[in-house]
Design a protein around this motif. Structure first.
Motif, short mmCIF file in Angstrom:
data_model
loop_
_atom_site.label_atom_id
_atom_site.label_comp_id
_atom_site.label_asym_id
_atom_site.label_seq_id
_atom_site.Cartn_x
_atom_site.Cartn_y
_atom_site.Cartn_z
N PHE A 148 -12.91 -11.83 10.78
CA PHE A 148 -12.49 -10.68 11.57
C PHE A 148 -11.35 -9.92 10.89
O PHE A 148 -11.41 -8.70 10.73
N VAL A 149 -10.30 -10.64 10.50
CA VAL A 149 -9.14 -9.94 9.93
C VAL A 149 -9.49 -9.33 8.57
O VAL A 149 -8.93 -8.29 8.18
N GLU A 150 -10.41 -9.97 7.83
CA GLU A 150 -10.81 -9.41 6.54
C GLU A 150 -11.55 -8.08 6.69
O GLU A 150 -11.52 -7.23 5.79
N ASN A 151 -12.21 -7.90 7.83
CA ASN A 151 -13.03 -6.71 8.03
C ASN A 151 -12.45 -5.74 9.06
O ASN A 151 -13.11 -4.78 9.46
N LEU A 152 -11.21 -5.98 9.46
CA LEU A 152 -10.58 -5.16 10.49
C LEU A 152 -10.39 -3.72 9.99
O LEU A 152 -9.71 -3.48 8.99
N SER A 153 -11.01 -2.76 10.67
CA SER A 153 -10.89 -1.35 10.29
C SER A 153 -11.43 -0.51 11.45
O SER A 153 -12.10 -1.02 12.35
N ASP A 170 -1.23 -11.83 2.83
CA ASP A 170 -1.27 -10.36 2.67
C ASP A 170 -2.67 -9.81 2.95
O ASP A 170 -3.14 -8.89 2.27
N GLY A 171 -3.33 -10.38 3.94
CA GLY A 171 -4.64 -9.90 4.35
C GLY A 171 -5.80 -10.43 3.54
O GLY A 171 -6.96 -10.10 3.83
N LYS A 172 -5.53 -11.27 2.53
CA LYS A 172 -6.57 -11.79 1.66
C LYS A 172 -6.74 -13.30 1.84
O LYS A 172 -5.74 -14.03 1.94
N ARG A 220 -5.73 -1.64 7.42
CA ARG A 220 -6.25 -2.94 7.03
C ARG A 220 -5.20 -3.99 7.38
O ARG A 220 -4.00 -3.73 7.30
N PHE A 221 -5.65 -5.18 7.72
CA PHE A 221 -4.72 -6.26 8.08
C PHE A 221 -3.91 -6.66 6.86
O PHE A 221 -4.45 -6.89 5.77
#
Length: 485
Positions: free
Chosen positions: A61-66, A423-425, A93-94
């Protein structure tokens, strides 16, 4: 829009998450980093442990949050947000970090299962989605582990899709049930998406479609001679169902060199019927034919059946597994525990008239304490980055009895949490589903006390604190009380 249209799951949020985010944006707090903990307060069914599940889908979810142009248009139509903020959302982006216990970890109340460290808007926007995944899958995985324990080594299949709360609940519930120890599922989407073994027998409608029961059994056995499991309770288990199943075994399967794989009983007094059926099958030379029981089963009915001496080789468990019917709320919450200022995270605490809603403040580490035999004797919260060395007797605080002077001796401390997102990754490889399932089984077999796994009055797993962390919590409570008298 139809149910088959592509959904943007980024929109799965409570509206206050967007209004709070806009508030941070307006007041200059959008880049201030904060820390939120995910934890739960009570084990469902008054059990002694729970199973952590759903982490993989939080990370996805957080990887694709947009937010799409359609999403932004929807927010614009609410007439609450500035164009500057909507422009910010367009490129959002997260950007945060996620610490968590590995999926499949045995967990207990009040400990930080996950910590999200991120800019305030990032942390706020993911709250509902994080809780929805963790609450649902942890609930079903925990229920499944209880049911599998009750089955005492007999095969358990998930039959619950049609009673799940919707199609997503059926699919992800099957995944969680597999993590908890269920052997297979009847839900094809879960088998396809997650690689879970699938199974299925015949339907009552098949039996009713033909002019008589024997004809239905014969036709089914001719199509599936290597895997014929016959549903014997459509009309009368003992007077027609089993006699027709035996006839099918002798007249249809044995001439082909095949055996009747099993019979399933889905109604009636399952303990009584299973015992009678076992005798009838054995007398007919079908000693290898399995007996499968289904019909509103859970850990309590399964335990009762076995206590009554039921002859059963496997269980099909549906609505009471996929909905966790006896206690259908997991109750994980998402609470602010720290706010960064000048590079330092300052702890925050939530106080309440209800003592159980008091939070554990600040960034923290979580350890599992093992004795010399490898048994988990307690979990312990420490300050973030605090050195925990159990090479010598280590003093700890039981927050329920802080006046006692207690030590861990001859024990080891293992950190429970890992950094999964930076850092979102994604920075940590996620295990396969079968590895998660095996992790649950290994813990319940080799590490977690059997006394904690009782259905009635289980032993309480202790959550202790280092003296430094306990002092931080007590000092903060005194400070907050002084400010809010």
């Amino acid at each position: 829009m139809t149910q088959f249209d592509k959904r943007n799951l980024s929109m799965v949020m409570d509206f206050y998450e967007m209004t709070m985010s806009y508030g941070y944006f307006c007041k200059g707090g959008d880049d201030v980093r904060v820390a939120f903990d995910v934890f739960f307060r009570a084990v469902p069914d008054k059990g002694g442990f729970a199973v952590f599940a759903g982490l993989e889908h939080v990370i996805e979810f957080v990887e694709n949050l947009s937010f799409s142009e359609e999403d932004i248009a929807y927010f614009r139509a609410q007439h609450l947000f500035s164009e500057e903020f909507l422009t910010f959302l367009r490129g959002f982006r997260f950007r945060g970090d996620i610490y968590a216990v590995p999926e499949g970890t045995i967990i207990y109340p009040d400990e930080p299962l996950m910590t999200i460290v991120a800019p305030s808007i990032d942390a706020q926007l993911i709250e509902t989605a994080v809780l929805a995944q963790i609450n649902h899958q942890s609930l079903i995985a925990t229920k499944a582990a209880r049911i599998v324990r009750a089955a005492e080594g007999r095969r358990v299949s998930d039959f619950g899709a049609r009673r799940a709360h919707n199609m997503d609940a059926a699919t992800y519930g099957a995944r969680a049930a597999y993590i908890g120890g269920v052997d297979m599922t009847a839900t094809v989407s879960a088998g396809q998406q997650f690689g879970i073994p699938i199974s299925g027998t015949m339907a009552h409608s098949w039996v009713m479609f033909f002019e008589d029961e024997y004809t239905a059994f014969r036709n089914y056995a001719e199509i599936y001679p290597q895997a014929a499991v016959l549903l014997v309770d459509t009309y009368d288990v003992l007077h027609t169902g089993i006699p027709n199943a035996i006839r099918t075994a002798h007249e249809v399967l044995e001439p082909q060199g095949c055996r009747l794989a099993g019979v399933r009983i889905d109604s009636g007094d399952l303990a009584y019927l299973s015992k009678r059926v076992r005798v009838m099958l054995d007398e007919a030379g079908l000693t290898d034919c399995k007996i499968i029981l289904s019909n509103s089963l859970d850990e309590f009915t399964i335990s009762s059946l076995l206590l009554q001496g039921a002859y059963v080789d496997g269980f099909g468990v549906g609505e009471r597994l996929i909905t966790a019917k006896s206690d259908p709320v997991f109750g994980a919450v998402y609470k602010l525990v720290a706010v960064e200022k000048d590079g330092v995270f300052l702890p925050r605490v939530k106080m309440s008239e209800n003592v159980e809603k008091l939070t554990n403040p600040g960034r923290k580490d979580l350890y599992r304490i093992y004795d010399e035999h490898g048994s988990a004797v307690a979990d312990m919260i420490a300050l973030y980055g605090e050195q925990v060395d159990l090479a010598h007797p280590f003093r700890y605080v039981d927050p329920g009895k802080p006046w006692k002077n207690r030590f861990f001796e001859g024990c080891s401390a293992v950190p429970l949490r890992r950094l999964y997102v930076k850092d979102g990754k994604r920075v940590e490889k996620l295990p396969r589903l079968d590895e998660i399932r095996a992790h649950v089984r290994r813990q319940l077999t080799a590490e977690i006390w059997q006394e904690e796994q009782r259905f009635e009055n289980p032993h309480r797993h202790y959550l202790d604190m280092t003296p430094a962390y306990y002092e931080l919590k007590m000092g903060l409570l005194d400070e907050v009380r002084g400010k809010h008298r």
